[in-house]
Design an enzyme around this catalytic site. Sequence first.
Site, PDB file in Angstrom:
ATOM      1  N   ASP A 273      -7.039   1.069   0.381  1.00 54.18           N
ATOM      2  CA  ASP A 273      -5.694   0.583   0.693  1.00 54.18           C
ATOM      3  C   ASP A 273      -5.316  -0.597  -0.200  1.00 54.18           C
ATOM      4  OD1 ASP A 273      -5.631   2.481   2.672  1.00 54.18           O
ATOM      5  OD2 ASP A 273      -5.883   1.077   4.331  1.00 54.18           O
TER       6      ASP A 273
ATOM      7  N   GLU B 107      -4.441   0.485  -3.796  1.00 54.65           N
ATOM      8  CA  GLU B 107      -3.071   0.987  -3.889  1.00 54.65           C
ATOM      9  C   GLU B 107      -2.070  -0.159  -3.836  1.00 54.65           C
ATOM     10  OE1 GLU B 107      -3.620   5.456  -1.950  1.00 54.65           O
ATOM     11  OE2 GLU B 107      -2.890   3.822  -0.680  1.00 54.65           O
TER      12      GLU B 107
ATOM     13  N   GLU C 182       0.838  -1.206   0.000  1.00 49.83           N
ATOM     14  CA  GLU C 182       0.000   0.000   0.000  1.00 49.83           C
ATOM     15  C   GLU C 182       0.873   1.256   0.000  1.00 49.83           C
ATOM     16  OE1 GLU C 182      -2.432   2.650   3.161  1.00 49.83           O
ATOM     17  OE2 GLU C 182      -2.119   0.545   3.627  1.00 49.83           O
TER      18      GLU C 182
ATOM     19  N   ASP D  88       0.754   3.852  -3.232  1.00 45.75           N
ATOM     20  CA  ASP D  88       0.355   5.249  -3.098  1.00 45.75           C
ATOM     21  C   ASP D  88       1.300   6.152  -3.887  1.00 45.75           C
ATOM     22  OD1 ASP D  88      -1.101   7.498  -1.669  1.00 45.75           O
ATOM     23  OD2 ASP D  88       0.933   7.836  -0.945  1.00 45.75           O
TER      24      ASP D  88
END
Length: 229
Positions: free
Chosen positions: A118, A121, A45, A49
Amino acid sequence: MTPSADIRAFMARLGHDFARPELLVRALTHGSIASATRPDNQRLEFLGDRVLGLIMAEALFQADTGASEGQLAPRFNTLVRGETCAAIAREVGLGEVLKLGRSEMMSGGRRKEALLADAMEAVLAAIYLDAGFEAARDVVLRHWAGRLDSVAEDARDAKTALQEWAQAQGMPPPSYEQTERSGPDHAPVFLITVKLADGREAQARGAGTKRSIEQAAAQALLARLEDKT
């Protein structure tokens, strides 16, 4: 490893055939079911991102060569915020393949916005590690295409629009609060909460100016208000 039928179906919806499907499985593994031999998706995650951020920043930079930083920042935040990632996750049926512990599953984890965002990502990070940046960019631009096309309108002056909405309901102007700040001084990351007098609120997190994050928070709250109408 040989992926299961549901994982293969998810790869087809996603548009990426993993050479290392174990990366995807890890991206789909929530902490509620993780163990010493079954790591969760938090590290992925973190990476995803950043992968998403670079792809979106590049796409926006190239799409509107005349836009100022003040125009690009709220558009960027609109595209990478948790609400958008969760919406994409729902569109590709990510919740159906999330690996969750029993308690999390029973509490509706497959539908929770934060878990979906989450995991989305993390999936992008898995694609990046599996096949590189170009593969991750292809997937992102395919699934974010409609939002990229409309982002200038979506990221209009949301603070003004939200204030006008509140006034039309007989409420005072919404309040904005910096509820968290992280990162180095030269590149701070803000968490902004916007609240209406009736208690409804929304949050946005991102880098850039506080005003741009306030715009993203206002946009998130407007989207929720529109969903209720």
